[in-house]
Design an enzyme around this catalytic site. Structure first.
Site: not given
Length: 163
Positions: A75-77, A111-112, A126
């Site tokens: 739901l992120c723009h 969120m970014e 990793d």
């Protein structure tokens, strides 16, 4: 009880409509730690990791991840990011990562920043897993956000003196 912004009247998940919101300058900083053995820390410092430089690779992976957040989080723009920076700092028992993201948009970049630092931490894992499978990714968190209706947020310093 306040209305949930990501749920419509039928209870379905929805993307928030930001059409009427003003675009403002926004900034977010997130951080994470990758705990590891002293031998792994030493290998990173001495550029002796089998897959190459984990810090530079993690920095690039975090930048790419920030730019792809809307593809990963439902739901992120999609946002026009104006700057992304991922920094790595060696500690005695961990790699400390910090991601800073800015934009001029109708919604924030928390969120970014969180996505960038999470992917950077996964990349360190990793790149070093051949040396240390017991590494732990921890303390993924928002440190700062500015801009928008809700104003500023600053995480308080923890007892160890780091953010």
């Amino acid at each position: 009880m306040s209305k949930l912004t990501h749920i419509d009247e039928q209870g379905r998940a929805q993307m928030v409509d930001t059409t009427e919101k003003s675009a403002t300058a926004r900034r977010a900083i997130a951080s994470a730690r990758v705990l590891m053995s002293p031998a792994t820390i030493q290998a990173i410092r001495e550029h002796q990791t089998p897959k190459g430089d984990p810090l530079e690779t993690a920095r690039l992976a975090g930048i790419i991840a920030a730019k792809r957040t809307a593809e990963l989080i439902p739901l992120c723009h999609p946002l026009p990011l104006t700057h992304v920076d991922v920094r790595a700092e060696m500690h005695d028992d961990a790699v400390y990562l910090e991601a800073e993201v800015t934009t001029h948009a109708q919604t924030g970049v928390e969120m970014e920043a969180l996505t960038a630092v999470s992917v950077a931490a996964l990349t360190v894992y990793d790149m070093c897993k051949a040396l240390d499978k017991s590494m732990t990714i921890t303390d993924v968190r928002l440190e700062l956000k500015t801009g928008g209706k809700s104003g500023e947020y600053h995480r308080e310093a923890n007892p160890q003196g780091t953010r």
